[in-house]
Enzyme design. Structure first.
Site, PDB file in Angstrom:
ATOM      1  N   CYS A  45       0.828  -1.206   0.000  1.00 27.69           N
ATOM      2  CA  CYS A  45       0.000   0.000   0.000  1.00 27.69           C
ATOM      3  C   CYS A  45       0.866   1.262   0.000  1.00 27.69           C
ATOM      4  O   CYS A  45       1.714   1.430   0.878  1.00 27.69           O
ATOM      5  CB  CYS A  45      -0.909  -0.010   1.229  1.00 27.69           C
ATOM      6  SG  CYS A  45      -1.775   1.548   1.510  1.00 27.69           S
ATOM      7  N   TRP A  78      -7.550  -7.109   5.368  1.00 23.81           N
ATOM      8  CA  TRP A  78      -6.124  -7.396   5.523  1.00 23.81           C
ATOM      9  C   TRP A  78      -5.904  -8.480   6.581  1.00 23.81           C
ATOM     10  O   TRP A  78      -6.328  -8.341   7.719  1.00 23.81           O
ATOM     11  CB  TRP A  78      -5.359  -6.145   5.944  1.00 23.81           C
ATOM     12  CG  TRP A  78      -5.392  -5.002   4.984  1.00 23.81           C
ATOM     13  CD1 TRP A  78      -6.212  -3.902   5.051  1.00 23.81           C
ATOM     14  CD2 TRP A  78      -4.564  -4.815   3.833  1.00 23.81           C
ATOM     15  NE1 TRP A  78      -5.940  -3.048   4.016  1.00 23.81           N
ATOM     16  CE2 TRP A  78      -4.928  -3.577   3.246  1.00 23.81           C
ATOM     17  CE3 TRP A  78      -3.547  -5.572   3.236  1.00 23.81           C
ATOM     18  CZ2 TRP A  78      -4.318  -3.083   2.101  1.00 23.81           C
ATOM     19  CZ3 TRP A  78      -2.930  -5.075   2.097  1.00 23.81           C
ATOM     20  CH2 TRP A  78      -3.315  -3.846   1.540  1.00 23.81           C
ATOM     21  N   ARG A 106     -14.169   0.503   4.459  1.00 27.70           N
ATOM     22  CA  ARG A 106     -13.034  -0.373   4.191  1.00 27.70           C
ATOM     23  C   ARG A 106     -12.055  -0.301   5.354  1.00 27.70           C
ATOM     24  O   ARG A 106     -11.891   0.746   5.988  1.00 27.70           O
ATOM     25  CB  ARG A 106     -12.326   0.045   2.887  1.00 27.70           C
ATOM     26  CG  ARG A 106     -13.087  -0.290   1.634  1.00 27.70           C
ATOM     27  CD  ARG A 106     -12.247  -0.068   0.372  1.00 27.70           C
ATOM     28  NE  ARG A 106     -11.929   1.338   0.158  1.00 27.70           N
ATOM     29  CZ  ARG A 106     -10.732   1.870   0.262  1.00 27.70           C
ATOM     30  NH1 ARG A 106      -9.696   1.120   0.618  1.00 27.70           N
ATOM     31  NH2 ARG A 106     -10.534   3.156   0.030  1.00 27.70           N
ATOM     32  N   TYR A 172      -5.442   6.612  -8.706  1.00 27.59           N
ATOM     33  CA  TYR A 172      -6.619   5.831  -8.304  1.00 27.59           C
ATOM     34  C   TYR A 172      -7.867   6.359  -9.004  1.00 27.59           C
ATOM     35  O   TYR A 172      -8.736   5.582  -9.417  1.00 27.59           O
ATOM     36  CB  TYR A 172      -6.802   5.889  -6.783  1.00 27.59           C
ATOM     37  CG  TYR A 172      -5.863   4.980  -6.031  1.00 27.59           C
ATOM     38  CD1 TYR A 172      -6.257   3.705  -5.643  1.00 27.59           C
ATOM     39  CD2 TYR A 172      -4.572   5.381  -5.722  1.00 27.59           C
ATOM     40  CE1 TYR A 172      -5.399   2.860  -4.958  1.00 27.59           C
ATOM     41  CE2 TYR A 172      -3.703   4.560  -5.043  1.00 27.59           C
ATOM     42  CZ  TYR A 172      -4.120   3.288  -4.659  1.00 27.59           C
ATOM     43  OH  TYR A 172      -3.255   2.455  -4.001  1.00 27.59           O
TER      44      TYR A 172
END
EC number: 2.5.1.18
Length: 297
Positions: A45, A78, A106, A172
Site C-alpha cells: 500500500c 487485511w 473499508r 486511483y
C-alpha cells in the site's frame, strides 16, 4: 475490492474519509510514549509505505512497533500472517470493530493502535507521518533528517496537496473511473502533475531544495509503483516513469537510501494490485515485468 460507495454518479472515484483521526500529542488523550503504539502497515500500500519509510528514516523502530499485513486481501480485509503478536487478532478488521463496532467502511492501512487505551487512535494516513516527525521528535535517532522543518511547513503542505490530488490519489481516480469523462479528467491531471514535478526537479535534488522532506516521502511510493502497476493496471499509459529522465533519476536516488529501498517490495506491490483489485483485473493474473534496474546510477 468493494468500491460501490466510493464511485460517484459521474463515474468518479471519491476516496472514503478516514474514520479515526485522534492525535498523538503531548497533553492529549494519547501522549507520545515509547512502546505504547503499534503501526499496522503493508509493503504493498502506498499510503502505508510512506509511514514505513519515515519510521526507518527517523530511527523509530524501537519506539513505535510495526505489524505487516499480508499483501493479498480477501472478503475479511487485511490478514495478519501468524496473528498479531500484540493484540492476537488475525485480521485488521478486528481492531477496527473493537474500536468502533458500527464501522462499515473499508479497513485501511496504515493505522495506529494504542495499547494503553486498547483502541485504534488513527487511520489518518496524511497525519501519521507528520506525527512521527513531530510528536516523536524526542526519540529520533541522532542525525535523523528533519523531514518537516518549521520554516518550510507551509510550502511542504501546499506541494503535498498538489502531489496528492494530481498523482497519489490521481492514479486511483484514473484506475477506478467508470466513465470515459472521469478517466480522461483524472489521467490528464496525473500527467500534468508529473510534467510539473519533472520541471521542478530539474533545478534541485529534492522537492524543496537540497534536503529530504515529507514531500519526497509522499511522492516516492507513487513513483515506485508507476511503471510496475499504474501504467497498465490503472491505465495511466500516456508515458512511463522511465520516460521522465529527471524523475526517474530522482526516484533511483531515493531508492538508494536504505529506508526507501528496504521498504520497497515490488513482488508484494504487484501481487496486491493485480490479485486484489478484481473489479479491474478479474483474472487475477499478475503480469511479468517491467524489467527496470532501480540500482543503476
Amino acid at each position: 475490492m468493494k468500491l460501490g460507495r466510493e464511485i460517484s454518479d459521474g463515474g468518479r472515484f471519491v476516496r472514503q474519509p478516514n474514520r479515526f483521526t485522534a492525535r498523538i500529542e503531548e497533553g492529549g488523550e494519547h501522549p507520545p510514549e515509547p512502546g505504547r503504539y503499534r503501526l499496522y502497515a503493508s509493503y504493498a500500500c502506498p499510503w502505508a509505505h510512506r509511514s514505513l519509510i519515515v519510521r526507518e528514516l527517523l530511527g523509530l523502530q524501537d519506539v513505535v512497533g510495526v505489524t505487516i499485513v499480508d499483501p493479498i486481501r480477501d472478503e475479511k480485509g487485511w490478514r495478519i500472517p501468524g496473528g498479531d503478536p500484540v493484540t492476537g487478532v488475525e485480521y485488521l478488521s478486528e481492531l477496527y470493530l473493537a474500536s468502533d463496532p458500527g464501522y462499515r467502511g473499508r479497513y485501511t492501512v496504515p493505522c495506529v493502535w494504542d495499547a494503553a487505551a486498547e483502541r485504534l487512535v488513527t487511520n489518518d494516513y496524511p497525519q501519521i507521518t507528520l506525527t512521527l516527525e513531530t510528536a516523536f521528535a524526542p526519540w529520533h535517532a541522532e542525525g535523523a533528517p528533519d523531514l518537516y522543518p518549521a520554516a518550510l511547513r507551509g510550502e511542504i503542505d501546499a506541494l503535498n496537496e498538489v502531489i496528492f490530488d494530481g498523482l497519489n490519489n490521481g492514479v486511483y481516480r484514473a484506475g477506478f473511473a467508470t466513465s470515459q469523462e472521469a478517466y480522461d479528467e483524472a489521467v490528464t491531471k496525473v500527467f500534468d502533475t508529473l510534467d510539473l514535478l519533472e520541471e521542478r526537479l530539474a533545478t534541485r535534488s529534492h522537492l524543496h531544495g537540497d534536503a529530504l522532506t515529507e514531500s519526497d516521502v509522499r511522492l516516492y511510493p507513487t513513483l515506485a509503483r508507476f511503471d510496475a502497476v499504474y501504467h497498465s493496471h490503472f491505465k495511466c499509459a500516456v508515458r512511463r516513469l522511465t520516460d521522465y529522465p529527471v524523475l526517474w533519476a530522482y526516484a533511483r536516488r531515493l531508492y538508494a537510501i536504505p529506508a526507501f529501498r528496504d521498504t520497497t517490495d515490488f513482488d508484494q506491490i504487484k501481487r496486491h494490485y493485480f490479485m486484489t483489485q478484481t473489479n479491474i483485473n478479474p483474472s487475477r493474473i499478475v503480469p511479468r515485468g517491467p524489467e527496470l534496474d532501480w540500482t543503476a546510477g
